[in-house]
Scaffold this active site. Structure first.
Site, PDB file in Angstrom:
ATOM      1  N   SER A 263       0.393   6.640   1.921  1.00 52.66           N
ATOM      2  CA  SER A 263      -1.048   6.689   1.650  1.00 52.66           C
ATOM      3  C   SER A 263      -1.634   7.899   2.347  1.00 52.66           C
ATOM      4  CB  SER A 263      -1.723   5.417   2.178  1.00 52.66           C
ATOM      5  OG  SER A 263      -3.137   5.525   2.124  1.00 52.66           O
TER       6      SER A 263
ATOM      7  N   TYR B  49      -4.379   0.017   9.377  1.00 57.77           N
ATOM      8  CA  TYR B  49      -3.685   0.547   8.198  1.00 57.77           C
ATOM      9  C   TYR B  49      -3.275   1.992   8.431  1.00 57.77           C
ATOM     10  CZ  TYR B  49      -2.694   1.331   3.230  1.00 57.77           C
ATOM     11  OH  TYR B  49      -2.092   1.619   2.026  1.00 57.77           O
TER      12      TYR B  49
END
Length: 258
Positions: free
Chosen positions: A137, A150
């Site tokens: 990501s 995250y």
């Protein structure tokens, strides 16, 4: 020669789109995810092979590797499974959420690589090369408020990928990282926001053409279908409306008039 690929997270989102696309390109696809019923529906529709497993369980990964060894070669692993939980600031973060994010994004990835690398080496030895693809990501590259758990988990996964590429230097094994920005899928934001559909919808509200699962699947397919000596080390992809992690345009994209 038909090549066989293992796609994790294949029951929804980017994983499902990747399984569909690679199958349409003639790959033998083994789709792996927890939800057997969704995998079975995908199997009936597309001809992939469904394999239900919880990748946070070491015994499930061991069983997957054993089954794969018994049923044919493994030319590629596409590790999509992962996820985010919560948007808390660091000071309010829930350690349970952080532990879960590290388990599904980092520890599961390490276990998969350790279990499947012997099979990938066998395929590379007989058929020229084998591939690993990891969907990380842009959260691995740039921090943002409320994203620390995250950010940290995906950054750790990205470092695992970078180290793996160095460790495999000299072998015909490609290590590819795809780092998407905003991707509108049915479940990612919904799961992150604990099932709040209105909050999940607001994430993408008025953003012109966020990425789709098919967009990411197309880049994965391109990387796998490129000549075997070509390695896409890292592909960062975002919608045009998102020029950086913190720079997101809402509303129509328009050419500026002087």
């Amino acid at each position: 020669m038909t090549r066989r690929v293992v796609v994790t997270g294949a029951s929804s989102g980017i994983g499902e789109a990747t399984a569909r696309m690679l199958r349409s390109l003639g790959w033998d696809v083994v789709g792996v995810a927890r939800r057997a019923e969704r995998l079975e529906a995908l199997e009936a529709e597309t001809g992939i092979v469904a394999y239900a497993a919880d990748l946070t369980r070491g015994e499930d990964i061991d069983a997957l590797a054993e089954w794969l060894a018994e049923t044919g070669p493994v030319h590629a692993l596409v590790q999509v499974a992962g996820g985010a939980r919560g948007t808390d600031l660091v000071e309010h973060g829930d350690p349970v959420d952080w532990q879960w994010m590290f388990e599904v994004n980092v520890v599961s990835t390490q276990r998969l690589v350790a279990a499947l690398l012997p099979l990938l080496r066998d395929a590379a030895a007989s058929d020229g090369h084998a591939d690993t693809v990891f969907v990380t990501s842009t959260a691995a590259q740039t921090a943002y408020p409320g994203g620390a758990g995250y950010n940290a988990a995906k950054a750790a996964e990205a470092m695992l990928v970078h180290a793996l590429r160095l460790e495999l230097n000299g072998e015909p094994l490609r290590v590819i990282e795809i780092a998407p920005g905003m991707v509108a899928t049915e479940e990612f934001s919904l799961n992150r926001l604990r099932g709040d559909q209105n909050a999940a919808d607001r994430v993408y509200e008025d953003v012109e053409n966020p990425l789709t699962g098919d967009d990411v699947a197309g880049v994965i397919a391109y990387a796998l279908e490129a000549p075997g000596h070509v390695n896409l080390d890292l592909v960062t992809m975002r919608p045009v409306a998102q020029s950086a992690q913190h720079a997101l345009a809402r509303g129509p994209l328009r050419v500026r008039q002087d």
